[in-house]
Write a protein that holds these residues in place. Structure first.
Motif, PDB file in Angstrom:
ATOM      1  N   MET A 316      34.715 160.667  82.985  1.00  0.00           N
ATOM      2  CA  MET A 316      35.652 160.123  82.037  1.00  0.00           C
ATOM      3  C   MET A 316      36.270 158.817  82.703  1.00  0.00           C
ATOM      4  O   MET A 316      36.135 158.551  83.548  1.00  0.00           O
ATOM      5  N   GLU A 317      36.962 158.331  81.534  1.00  0.00           N
ATOM      6  CA  GLU A 317      37.357 156.936  81.929  1.00  0.00           C
ATOM      7  C   GLU A 317      38.520 156.928  82.727  1.00  0.00           C
ATOM      8  O   GLU A 317      38.932 156.228  83.705  1.00  0.00           O
ATOM      9  N   GLY A 318      39.195 158.047  82.697  1.00  0.00           N
ATOM     10  CA  GLY A 318      40.360 158.203  83.980  1.00  0.00           C
ATOM     11  C   GLY A 318      39.504 158.380  85.329  1.00  0.00           C
ATOM     12  O   GLY A 318      40.445 157.963  86.357  1.00  0.00           O
ATOM     13  N   SER A 319      38.464 158.473  85.422  1.00  0.00           N
ATOM     14  CA  SER A 319      37.777 158.434  86.749  1.00  0.00           C
ATOM     15  C   SER A 319      37.395 157.167  87.231  1.00  0.00           C
ATOM     16  O   SER A 319      37.452 156.585  88.234  1.00  0.00           O
ATOM     17  N   ASN A 401      32.684 148.284  73.976  1.00  0.00           N
ATOM     18  CA  ASN A 401      33.812 149.310  73.671  1.00  0.00           C
ATOM     19  C   ASN A 401      33.056 150.818  73.646  1.00  0.00           C
ATOM     20  O   ASN A 401      33.658 151.562  73.168  1.00  0.00           O
ATOM     21  N   TRP A 402      31.933 150.803  73.905  1.00  0.00           N
ATOM     22  CA  TRP A 402      31.130 152.155  73.680  1.00  0.00           C
ATOM     23  C   TRP A 402      30.828 152.805  74.927  1.00  0.00           C
ATOM     24  O   TRP A 402      30.732 152.371  76.122  1.00  0.00           O
ATOM     25  N   LYS A 403      30.809 154.185  74.881  1.00  0.00           N
ATOM     26  CA  LYS A 403      30.212 155.109  76.002  1.00  0.00           C
ATOM     27  C   LYS A 403      29.502 156.226  75.432  1.00  0.00           C
ATOM     28  O   LYS A 403      29.809 156.850  74.583  1.00  0.00           O
ATOM     29  N   LEU A 404      28.255 156.112  76.175  1.00  0.00           N
ATOM     30  CA  LEU A 404      27.239 157.438  75.721  1.00  0.00           C
ATOM     31  C   LEU A 404      27.057 158.248  76.903  1.00  0.00           C
ATOM     32  O   LEU A 404      26.885 157.858  77.666  1.00  0.00           O
ATOM     33  N   ALA A 405      27.481 159.611  76.615  1.00  0.00           N
ATOM     34  CA  ALA A 405      27.530 160.536  77.556  1.00  0.00           C
ATOM     35  C   ALA A 405      26.674 161.517  77.526  1.00  0.00           C
ATOM     36  O   ALA A 405      26.212 161.830  76.427  1.00  0.00           O
ATOM     37  N   PHE A 406      25.734 161.538  78.558  1.00  0.00           N
ATOM     38  CA  PHE A 406      24.748 162.567  78.621  1.00  0.00           C
ATOM     39  C   PHE A 406      25.277 163.946  79.043  1.00  0.00           C
ATOM     40  O   PHE A 406      24.554 164.841  79.164  1.00  0.00           O
ATOM     41  N   TYR A 407      26.345 164.095  79.545  1.00  0.00           N
ATOM     42  CA  TYR A 407      27.024 165.551  80.154  1.00  0.00           C
ATOM     43  C   TYR A 407      28.243 165.436  79.295  1.00  0.00           C
ATOM     44  O   TYR A 407      28.988 164.602  79.012  1.00  0.00           O
ATOM     45  N   LEU A 420      24.196 167.752  78.272  1.00  0.00           N
ATOM     46  CA  LEU A 420      24.199 167.718  76.665  1.00  0.00           C
ATOM     47  C   LEU A 420      22.590 167.798  76.147  1.00  0.00           C
ATOM     48  O   LEU A 420      21.858 166.909  76.711  1.00  0.00           O
ATOM     49  N   GLY A 421      22.336 168.270  75.166  1.00  0.00           N
ATOM     50  CA  GLY A 421      21.072 168.333  74.493  1.00  0.00           C
ATOM     51  C   GLY A 421      21.061 167.279  73.536  1.00  0.00           C
ATOM     52  O   GLY A 421      19.892 166.363  73.552  1.00  0.00           O
ATOM     53  N   THR A 422      22.106 166.660  72.970  1.00  0.00           N
ATOM     54  CA  THR A 422      22.248 165.499  72.398  1.00  0.00           C
ATOM     55  C   THR A 422      23.413 164.709  72.970  1.00  0.00           C
ATOM     56  O   THR A 422      24.551 165.195  73.033  1.00  0.00           O
ATOM     57  N   PRO A 423      23.158 163.312  73.553  1.00  0.00           N
ATOM     58  CA  PRO A 423      24.124 162.757  74.123  1.00  0.00           C
ATOM     59  C   PRO A 423      25.593 162.328  72.982  1.00  0.00           C
ATOM     60  O   PRO A 423      25.422 162.503  71.715  1.00  0.00           O
ATOM     61  N   LYS A 424      26.794 162.244  73.457  1.00  0.00           N
ATOM     62  CA  LYS A 424      27.677 161.996  72.641  1.00  0.00           C
ATOM     63  C   LYS A 424      28.241 160.611  72.903  1.00  0.00           C
ATOM     64  O   LYS A 424      28.265 160.127  73.901  1.00  0.00           O
ATOM     65  N   ALA A 425      28.562 159.862  71.594  1.00  0.00           N
ATOM     66  CA  ALA A 425      29.057 158.332  71.966  1.00  0.00           C
ATOM     67  C   ALA A 425      30.438 158.448  71.613  1.00  0.00           C
ATOM     68  O   ALA A 425      30.919 158.979  70.511  1.00  0.00           O
ATOM     69  N   PHE A 426      31.125 157.696  72.263  1.00  0.00           N
ATOM     70  CA  PHE A 426      32.613 157.524  72.017  1.00  0.00           C
ATOM     71  C   PHE A 426      32.920 155.762  71.793  1.00  0.00           C
ATOM     72  O   PHE A 426      32.515 155.138  72.771  1.00  0.00           O
ATOM     73  N   ASP A 427      33.887 155.661  70.746  1.00  0.00           N
ATOM     74  CA  ASP A 427      34.417 154.214  70.707  1.00  0.00           C
ATOM     75  C   ASP A 427      35.646 154.301  71.533  1.00  0.00           C
ATOM     76  O   ASP A 427      36.601 155.057  71.129  1.00  0.00           O
ATOM     77  N   LEU A 428      35.686 153.551  72.734  1.00  0.00           N
ATOM     78  CA  LEU A 428      36.848 153.506  73.620  1.00  0.00           C
ATOM     79  C   LEU A 428      38.002 152.995  72.969  1.00  0.00           C
ATOM     80  O   LEU A 428      39.101 152.875  73.630  1.00  0.00           O
ATOM     81  N   GLU A 435      37.895 162.006  73.020  1.00  0.00           N
ATOM     82  CA  GLU A 435      38.132 163.565  72.342  1.00  0.00           C
ATOM     83  C   GLU A 435      37.268 163.671  71.117  1.00  0.00           C
ATOM     84  O   GLU A 435      37.197 164.686  70.608  1.00  0.00           O
ATOM     85  N   TYR A 436      36.964 162.462  70.508  1.00  0.00           N
ATOM     86  CA  TYR A 436      36.088 162.584  69.034  1.00  0.00           C
ATOM     87  C   TYR A 436      34.988 161.918  69.058  1.00  0.00           C
ATOM     88  O   TYR A 436      34.799 160.483  68.996  1.00  0.00           O
ATOM     89  N   PRO A 437      33.742 162.384  69.052  1.00  0.00           N
ATOM     90  CA  PRO A 437      32.476 162.013  69.556  1.00  0.00           C
ATOM     91  C   PRO A 437      31.972 161.319  68.227  1.00  0.00           C
ATOM     92  O   PRO A 437      32.265 161.723  67.097  1.00  0.00           O
TER      93      PRO A 437
END
Length: 479
Positions: A316-319, A401-407, A420-428, A435-437
């Motif tokens: 997470m970005e907080g990390s 400005n993007w993060k693609l999360a595999f977990y 994750l079965g399908t990665p989640k993409a977030f616009d930071l 919170e909203y993929p």
């Protein structure tokens, strides 16, 4: 002969090549043309703790000295680190993502740990470039003979070889009965065996950062008197749990131990800054204030990740995002703020460039030269993204400005994330708390540049196999 020996003058990438220092600086009043470097690294200090990053009084403790430093320096809001203590320290000192060095996780228990002597640290580069070098504080990159700071380019060191939570052990009757070896405060000089100074217990936990400050100031004084540029690596122990302030600061804020410790932290940084001024080396000293990873998550010492979400040990970005302020009067524009991506490995390459030091060419160096960006010659960082490893798992990738999360998301540090079965993409930018993929199909285009980072890094790992945790010395990459 130093580790880099015949590597002098060679580089890994054109972007990392070194140019003469004379192009960047003029001799100072002390006679040194190369800048001193003071690198203050706090432990588990979250993004939202100091005033310049939205903390300070909202966290129960004003931080006037650090806030003033931010006003005088260049402040980054998208400075990224690795997710744990050991990996982050390894990345800073080697310019390499820790997955390469066998340091991707905090070591637990006995056995060989930390950096192999094959690794080349920024202390070694700067030492070869004529710098006096010292480390004062938490090492966490080896706790046995051959793996201490003075085995990795530092002229001298003082501190703890492992971590602060081990200060609990001496007060535990069961640990005493079991014959557990307690962590020692240590000191050493290059060419000599490091020696034990005393047990690191809860009393010394409260006192150690004051001693780190004192020793750093004495080192700076000696270096200036000797006419040598210096590199002071200052990895403080605060605000890692147990977050216990020095008795001088206990009860000063009225809000408990954690705010009291923040007040102590600010005062210690202020002492270092005052010493730089008193030694009349302000204009020729690069001063850095930052943290190794996201905030403390252990009750009752929880830290703050500010506008982000998540604690250390997560993707997470907080990390990943922590405070980063760098001041070099007359060189870095005061009060400048940027949200451009920078990674902590970049400080290795940038400082080597500024100091005119050679970078190893026999291994991948992940750090990118940010000299032009820091000097204001470019408004853009030289970096657009990076892979995010948590331990040995590639959990995400950041790009622009993007993060693609595999977990899946992981707010805390003690649960195991699910792949994750399908990665989640977030616009930071629009979703800083992740919170909203992103579900709009029109934005799947970003997978192409993101996955290019993955494929290039995986190709690098194939060409240069990783060093496994626990690898003993001597390490030979040709074997």
């Amino acid at each position: 002969m130093s580790k880099i020996g015949s590597l002098v003058g060679s580089v890994l990438l054109a972007a990392c090549s070194c140019t003469p220092w004379d192009a960047l600086a003029q001799p100072s009043s002390t006679g040194n043309s190369k800048p001193n470097i003071v690198f203050v690294l706090m432990d588990n200090l979250g993004y939202g703790e100091v005033g310049a990053y939205g903390g300070g009084i909202t966290r129960g403790a004003p931080t006037p000295r650090i806030d003033a430093l931010a006003a005088e320096g260049f402040r980054l809001t998208n400075y990224n680190v690795e997710a744990q203590c050991t990996p982050s320290r390894s990345a800073i000192l080697t310019g390499r993502f820790s997955i390469r060095s066998g340091t991707h996780s905090v070591p637990i228990g006995e056995g060989v740990e930390g950096l192999t002597q094959w690794e080349v640290t920024i202390a070694e580069l700067l030492s070869d470039a004529g710098y006096a070098t010292a480390a004062f504080g938490k090492w966490h990159l080896g706790s046995s003979r051959g793996r201490y700071p003075t085995d990795q380019g530092f002229d001298e060191w003082y501190g703890i070889p492992r971590t602060t939570d081990e200060a609990f052990w001496p007060s535990e009757p069961a640990a005493k009965a079991a014959g557990v070896t307690f962590t020692q405060i240590m000191e050493g000089r290059k060419g000599e065996d490091s020696r034990e100074v005393g047990v690191y217990d809860l009393e010394q936990r409260r006192l150690i950062d004051a001693e780190i400050t004192r020793r750093t100031i004495e080192f700076m004084k000696r270096s200036v008197a000797a006419g040598k540029p210096f590199y002071a690596y200052v990895p403080y122990t605060l605000v890692h749990f147990p977050t216990l302030p020095n008795p001088k600061f206990e009860g000063t804020t009225g809000y408990g131990d954690f705010p009291d410790a923040l007040a102590e932290m600010d005062a210690n940084v202020g002492e270092l800054l005052d010493s730089v001024d008193n030694l009349k080396i302000r204009d020729n000293t690069i001063f850095v204030f930052t943290s190794d990873n996201g905030p403390e998550a252990s009750w009752p010492w929880q830290g703050s990740s500010g506008p982000w979400r998540g604690y250390y040990f997560t993707h997470m970005e907080g990390s990943l995002r922590v405070p980063f302020v760098i001041r070099w009067p007359g060189r870095f524009e005061p009060g400048r703020v940027s949200n451009e991506i920078v990674h902590e490995v970049d400080t290795f390459t940038t400082f080597a460039k500024i100091a005119g030091a050679a970078i190893p060419s026999d291994r991948p160096i992940d750090g990118i030269d940010q000299t032009d960006f820091f000097l204001g010659r470019s408004e853009k960082s030289s970096r657009e993204g990076f892979p995010v490893f948590v331990a040995d798992r590639l959990e995400a990738v950041k790009w622009r400005n993007w993060k693609l999360a595999f977990y899946d998301e992981q707010r805390d540090w003690w649960s195991v994330p699910q792949k994750l079965g399908t990665p989640k993409a977030f616009d930071l930018i629009t979703d800083p708390k992740e919170e909203y993929p992103e579900t709009a199909l029109r934005n799947t285009w970003n997978a192409r540049p993101i996955m290019k980072i993955v494929s290039e890094f995986e190709g690098s790992l194939t060409k240069y196999p990783v060093i496994r945790p626990g690898t003993p010395d001597p390490y030979d990459p040709a074997r």
